[in-house]
Design a protein around this motif. Sequence first.
Motif, PDB file in Angstrom:
ATOM      1  N   ILE A 134      49.549  41.075  44.523  1.00 12.54           N
ATOM      2  CA  ILE A 134      49.434  42.341  44.849  1.00 12.54           C
ATOM      3  C   ILE A 134      48.084  42.094  46.192  1.00 12.54           C
ATOM      4  O   ILE A 134      47.269  43.046  46.887  1.00 12.54           O
ATOM      5  CB  ILE A 134      49.018  43.697  44.360  1.00 12.54           C
ATOM      6  N   GLN A 138      38.272  52.810  50.105  1.00 13.10           N
ATOM      7  CA  GLN A 138      40.110  52.986  50.606  1.00 13.10           C
ATOM      8  C   GLN A 138      39.848  51.804  52.257  1.00 13.10           C
ATOM      9  O   GLN A 138      38.597  52.438  52.636  1.00 13.10           O
ATOM     10  CB  GLN A 138      39.733  54.172  51.126  1.00 13.10           C
ATOM     11  N   TYR A 139      40.776  51.758  52.737  1.00 16.64           N
ATOM     12  CA  TYR A 139      41.028  50.986  53.998  1.00 16.64           C
ATOM     13  C   TYR A 139      41.959  51.736  54.299  1.00 16.64           C
ATOM     14  O   TYR A 139      43.419  51.676  53.596  1.00 16.64           O
ATOM     15  CB  TYR A 139      40.822  49.617  53.317  1.00 16.64           C
ATOM     16  N   ILE A 151      42.454  46.439  43.262  1.00 20.91           N
ATOM     17  CA  ILE A 151      43.341  47.693  44.121  1.00 20.91           C
ATOM     18  C   ILE A 151      43.941  48.877  43.825  1.00 20.91           C
ATOM     19  O   ILE A 151      44.327  48.250  42.202  1.00 20.91           O
ATOM     20  CB  ILE A 151      44.319  47.483  44.957  1.00 20.91           C
ATOM     21  N   ILE A 152      44.176  49.858  43.705  1.00 19.64           N
ATOM     22  CA  ILE A 152      44.636  51.014  42.202  1.00 19.64           C
ATOM     23  C   ILE A 152      46.051  51.194  42.926  1.00 19.64           C
ATOM     24  O   ILE A 152      46.714  51.780  41.934  1.00 19.64           O
ATOM     25  CB  ILE A 152      43.663  52.355  42.415  1.00 19.64           C
ATOM     26  N   PHE A 153      46.429  52.025  44.964  1.00 19.08           N
ATOM     27  CA  PHE A 153      47.359  52.073  44.954  1.00 19.08           C
ATOM     28  C   PHE A 153      47.726  51.491  45.995  1.00 19.08           C
ATOM     29  O   PHE A 153      46.377  51.177  46.882  1.00 19.08           O
ATOM     30  CB  PHE A 153      47.490  53.271  44.724  1.00 19.08           C
ATOM     31  N   ILE A 154      48.442  51.580  47.062  1.00 18.98           N
ATOM     32  CA  ILE A 154      49.287  51.209  48.201  1.00 18.98           C
ATOM     33  C   ILE A 154      50.095  52.032  48.856  1.00 18.98           C
ATOM     34  O   ILE A 154      51.103  52.554  47.997  1.00 18.98           O
ATOM     35  CB  ILE A 154      49.610  49.656  48.708  1.00 18.98           C
ATOM     36  N   SER A 155      49.505  52.765  50.058  1.00 16.13           N
ATOM     37  CA  SER A 155      50.533  54.539  50.151  1.00 16.13           C
ATOM     38  C   SER A 155      50.978  54.145  51.545  1.00 16.13           C
ATOM     39  O   SER A 155      50.133  54.091  52.246  1.00 16.13           O
ATOM     40  CB  SER A 155      49.919  55.275  49.973  1.00 16.13           C
ATOM     41  N   PRO A 156      51.888  53.834  51.952  1.00 15.37           N
ATOM     42  CA  PRO A 156      52.438  54.209  53.387  1.00 15.37           C
ATOM     43  C   PRO A 156      52.147  55.305  54.217  1.00 15.37           C
ATOM     44  O   PRO A 156      51.440  55.861  53.270  1.00 15.37           O
ATOM     45  CB  PRO A 156      53.960  54.407  53.756  1.00 15.37           C
ATOM     46  N   ALA A 214      50.980  59.678  52.673  1.00 12.78           N
ATOM     47  CA  ALA A 214      50.150  59.721  52.551  1.00 12.78           C
ATOM     48  C   ALA A 214      49.614  60.456  53.542  1.00 12.78           C
ATOM     49  O   ALA A 214      48.601  61.795  52.966  1.00 12.78           O
ATOM     50  CB  ALA A 214      49.039  58.639  52.734  1.00 12.78           C
ATOM     51  N   LEU A 245      58.473  48.682  47.387  1.00 16.54           N
ATOM     52  CA  LEU A 245      58.060  49.593  48.854  1.00 16.54           C
ATOM     53  C   LEU A 245      56.839  49.446  49.773  1.00 16.54           C
ATOM     54  O   LEU A 245      56.940  48.918  50.868  1.00 16.54           O
ATOM     55  CB  LEU A 245      57.230  50.560  47.886  1.00 16.54           C
ATOM     56  N   LEU A 246      56.408  47.252  49.183  1.00 19.50           N
ATOM     57  CA  LEU A 246      55.169  46.581  49.872  1.00 19.50           C
ATOM     58  C   LEU A 246      56.068  46.428  51.500  1.00 19.50           C
ATOM     59  O   LEU A 246      55.765  46.391  52.320  1.00 19.50           O
ATOM     60  CB  LEU A 246      54.617  45.793  49.664  1.00 19.50           C
ATOM     61  N   GLY A 263      44.652  41.432  45.297  1.00 19.07           N
ATOM     62  CA  GLY A 263      44.737  42.513  44.507  1.00 19.07           C
ATOM     63  C   GLY A 263      44.741  43.329  43.567  1.00 19.07           C
ATOM     64  O   GLY A 263      44.277  44.555  43.052  1.00 19.07           O
ATOM     65  N   GLN A 315      43.889  51.786  48.569  1.00 14.99           N
ATOM     66  CA  GLN A 315      42.550  53.059  47.907  1.00 14.99           C
ATOM     67  C   GLN A 315      42.300  51.868  46.017  1.00 14.99           C
ATOM     68  O   GLN A 315      43.042  50.807  46.025  1.00 14.99           O
ATOM     69  CB  GLN A 315      43.621  53.715  46.740  1.00 14.99           C
TER      70      GLN A 315
END
Lengths: 81, 81, 81, 81, 81, 81, 81
Positions: free
Chosen positions: D41, D29-30, D70-75, D79, D11-12, D67, D23
């Motif tokens: 990560i 959040q960024y 980091i909790i999550f990374i979403s496109p 999102a 996904l990344l 990394g 997140q």
Amino acid sequence: MATKIERPLDLLNASRGKEVLVQLKGDKQYVGTLCAFDIHINVVLDNAKELLDGQVKKSIGITFLRGDTIIFISPASTAAK
Amino acid sequence: MATKIERPLDLLNASRGKEVLVQLKGDKQYVGTLCAFDIHINVVLDNAKELLDGQVKKSIGITFLRGDTIIFISPASTAAK
Amino acid sequence: MATKIERPLDLLNASRGKEVLVQLKGDKQYVGTLCAFDIHINVVLDNAKELLDGQVKKSIGITFLRGDTIIFISPASTAAK
Amino acid sequence: MATKIERPLDLLNASRGKEVLVQLKGDKQYVGTLCAFDIHINVVLDNAKELLDGQVKKSIGITFLRGDTIIFISPASTAAK
Amino acid sequence: MATKIERPLDLLNASRGKEVLVQLKGDKQYVGTLCAFDIHINVVLDNAKELLDGQVKKSIGITFLRGDTIIFISPASTAAK
Amino acid sequence: MATKIERPLDLLNASRGKEVLVQLKGDKQYVGTLCAFDIHINVVLDNAKELLDGQVKKSIGITFLRGDTIIFISPASTAAK
Amino acid sequence: MATKIERPLDLLNASRGKEVLVQLKGDKQYVGTLCAFDIHINVVLDNAKELLDGQVKKSIGITFLRGDTIIFISPASTAAK
């Protein structure tokens, strides 16, 4: 203690089958008979009891404790001195 | 417990298919049937229930618990003693 | 669940393409379709939704969740039981 | 998403050059364009912006995020759905 | 930034000898010239200054920062945009 | 101290059989005779005493301390200077 | 500083035998002569002093500090600038 302690795990080895006091992060304490341990300091206690302020709070029988949350392990006989 | 416990994971192995109590950091507890575990102490519980103060709070079915947050795992039969 | 669970990751494998509930440290929960996972328990959820007190708080689409912050992962069908 | 996600890092990989939402632990959040990531990560975001309650708080340009936090990374496109 | 960033550490490499902003866990920030870094994201900053709310709190000269506490590292020129 | 300290563990080695002060995370302190240590900084102390604000709070005999919670270890003779 | 700093540990190497300021997580600071360090950033300080708000709180002599709790290490001469 007559056993020669060369490495930290020697104390745990000498304590197999004996009662130990296990102090966890966050002030929880358990006493029980040390059945087994590994290099991660995961331990199994038999007849384990959870203590609060030195009093038995509840019995939890035989139990597996993850090493990650352990602060110290003392043979109960010396801890009771 | 008749099983000989030489290493901590022996207790988990002897508890497969039986009900266990899993204590997490932050006071959450789960009970359920221990289906599987690995060396990271990741476990799968079937018919898992989340407990609060010893009462069933909710059922979460079969579940994967990451070892990292686990404090102890006790066979429920001995924990109930 | 008919699948035989020998190792913890077997449950995650059996849950690919199905909806799962992911509980994070700090009480956040996500539901979504489990697309992928690895041995670090990093997971990818599709159609992920953040829950607060069991209610959908927001949709975050497809998302990568780092294993480090995960407490448990349950197939949503069993969690909903 | 048309890309087949077999492993979480897929996904990344599919999100390189696209905007993602990251997140962190502690509610920061960024958003920014995902330039690079590695197996820890660790990520590099370009045109990164720090968000607070969904609002842009400040621009921090190109940035390296460890990394570990980091909790999550979403496109961002999913999102934003 | 003209440099091609293939891997996260490429950004740190491109920032050697330049001023960077380092954000630590717990809201501390440092600015200084990036002298060196390693794969643990340990870094050495020269002419390092501790910031509080964006203001210089004190100068700490050349300093070694352990990677473990770092959240992000940004080239100061882009952070100032 | 006459012993040449080339590596950090040399100090622990030179302190075997001597009294040391061990500072844990969360402000707990222990004094005792250093019997053994390993590369994880797990240590065994004999005649260990828990201190609070520099006063002996209780004696815990011989004890195994996990390295993970240790901040510093000082030979008691120098700590008492 | 005339020494060429290629890798972060070069700064620690160049600081052997000199006074350094060590900042720990939780705002504790120590100053002392850097005797030794290793790749885990465990360090030994001689004539170590614990500081609180920049004032000497107590002397703890020669001491072993575990790298895990360290945020930064600065040569005291540059920190005093």
